[in-house]
Write a protein that holds these residues in place. Sequence first.
Motif, mmCIF file in Angstrom:
data_model
loop_
_atom_site.group_PDB
_atom_site.id
_atom_site.type_symbol
_atom_site.label_atom_id
_atom_site.label_comp_id
_atom_site.label_asym_id
_atom_site.label_seq_id
_atom_site.Cartn_x
_atom_site.Cartn_y
_atom_site.Cartn_z
ATOM 1 N N LEU A 250 0.830 -1.210 0.000
ATOM 2 C CA LEU A 250 0.000 0.000 0.000
ATOM 3 C C LEU A 250 0.860 1.255 0.000
ATOM 4 O O LEU A 250 0.433 2.294 -0.484
ATOM 5 C CB LEU A 250 -0.956 -0.010 1.195
ATOM 6 C CG LEU A 250 -2.086 -1.039 1.102
ATOM 7 C CD1 LEU A 250 -2.901 -1.052 2.384
ATOM 8 C CD2 LEU A 250 -2.971 -0.760 -0.091
ATOM 9 N N ASP A 251 2.076 1.150 0.519
ATOM 10 C CA ASP A 251 2.969 2.309 0.519
ATOM 11 C C ASP A 251 3.311 2.745 -0.904
ATOM 12 O O ASP A 251 3.507 3.931 -1.171
ATOM 13 C CB ASP A 251 4.270 1.998 1.280
ATOM 14 C CG ASP A 251 4.031 1.769 2.762
ATOM 15 O OD1 ASP A 251 3.012 2.264 3.282
ATOM 16 O OD2 ASP A 251 4.861 1.092 3.391
ATOM 17 N N ALA A 252 3.393 1.804 -1.824
ATOM 18 C CA ALA A 252 3.739 2.109 -3.210
ATOM 19 C C ALA A 252 2.516 2.479 -4.046
ATOM 20 O O ALA A 252 2.651 2.988 -5.157
ATOM 21 C CB ALA A 252 4.435 0.909 -3.846
ATOM 22 N N ALA A 253 1.330 2.247 -3.527
ATOM 23 C CA ALA A 253 0.105 2.428 -4.315
ATOM 24 C C ALA A 253 -0.115 3.877 -4.736
ATOM 25 O O ALA A 253 -0.556 4.139 -5.859
ATOM 26 C CB ALA A 253 -1.099 1.914 -3.533
ATOM 27 N N HIS A 254 0.188 4.844 -3.863
ATOM 28 C CA HIS A 254 -0.040 6.246 -4.231
ATOM 29 C C HIS A 254 0.829 6.648 -5.414
ATOM 30 O O HIS A 254 0.360 7.294 -6.353
ATOM 31 C CB HIS A 254 0.196 7.190 -3.055
ATOM 32 C CG HIS A 254 -0.088 8.619 -3.400
ATOM 33 N ND1 HIS A 254 0.904 9.466 -3.833
ATOM 34 C CD2 HIS A 254 -1.229 9.326 -3.436
ATOM 35 C CE1 HIS A 254 0.382 10.645 -4.105
ATOM 36 N NE2 HIS A 254 -0.913 10.585 -3.875
ATOM 37 N N GLY A 255 2.088 6.281 -5.382
ATOM 38 C CA GLY A 255 2.976 6.583 -6.498
ATOM 39 C C GLY A 255 2.515 5.900 -7.774
ATOM 40 O O GLY A 255 2.602 6.465 -8.869
ATOM 41 N N TYR A 256 2.026 4.689 -7.649
ATOM 42 C CA TYR A 256 1.514 3.945 -8.791
ATOM 43 C C TYR A 256 0.322 4.687 -9.399
ATOM 44 O O TYR A 256 0.244 4.882 -10.612
ATOM 45 C CB TYR A 256 1.092 2.555 -8.316
ATOM 46 C CG TYR A 256 0.923 1.541 -9.413
ATOM 47 C CD1 TYR A 256 1.953 0.675 -9.746
ATOM 48 C CD2 TYR A 256 -0.272 1.431 -10.118
ATOM 49 C CE1 TYR A 256 1.815 -0.274 -10.745
ATOM 50 C CE2 TYR A 256 -0.426 0.493 -11.123
ATOM 51 C CZ TYR A 256 0.614 -0.358 -11.424
ATOM 52 O OH TYR A 256 0.468 -1.278 -12.420
ATOM 53 N N ALA A 257 -0.612 5.138 -8.548
ATOM 54 C CA ALA A 257 -1.799 5.857 -9.026
ATOM 55 C C ALA A 257 -1.421 7.214 -9.620
ATOM 56 O O ALA A 257 -1.983 7.631 -10.634
ATOM 57 C CB ALA A 257 -2.797 6.029 -7.889
#
Length: 172
Positions: free
Chosen positions: A56-63
Amino acid sequence: MARPPSDADYAEFVHGVWPRLYRTAYLLIGDHATAEDLVQTALASTYASWRNVRSLDAAHGYARTALMNTAASWFRKKGWRNEVPTDVLPESGAETDPTHRPAVLDALKLLPKGQRAVIVLRYYEDLAVSETARILDCSEGTVKSQTSAALSRLRVLLGDAVIPLTTGASHD
């Protein structure tokens, strides 16, 4: 190894990330309805690849990357409007009071799409030159030159009181 995020994690993620992605999209697009469409499209793309998100930590950057890639593809379309109609022509310079957010938003709309994207990522998202270059798939030199050109144009539109010559993020 941590478990991959679930659909429930995605739903919670969307509720948390929507406001920030929407603000970024609005700054890029300058239109509320189109910004909402951009965020929805980016989040749909994120969901389609949700199983590839490792944490989930990487999800914002992915979005955020999905949002920028979607915006870039929209900007390349021939039908994309480069001008926004208005009944009143803008004054030669905007008010210099930095609390006049509408003047800043109007000035951002006058920047070319690439310069607007660089300004939003560098100063709104507070990203480093290297991260901005990675997201926009360009060189760091391009980010720096686009930033310089955009700030120069914003100074003309808004005045030095709003965009001082010392403006700049301290990280590269």
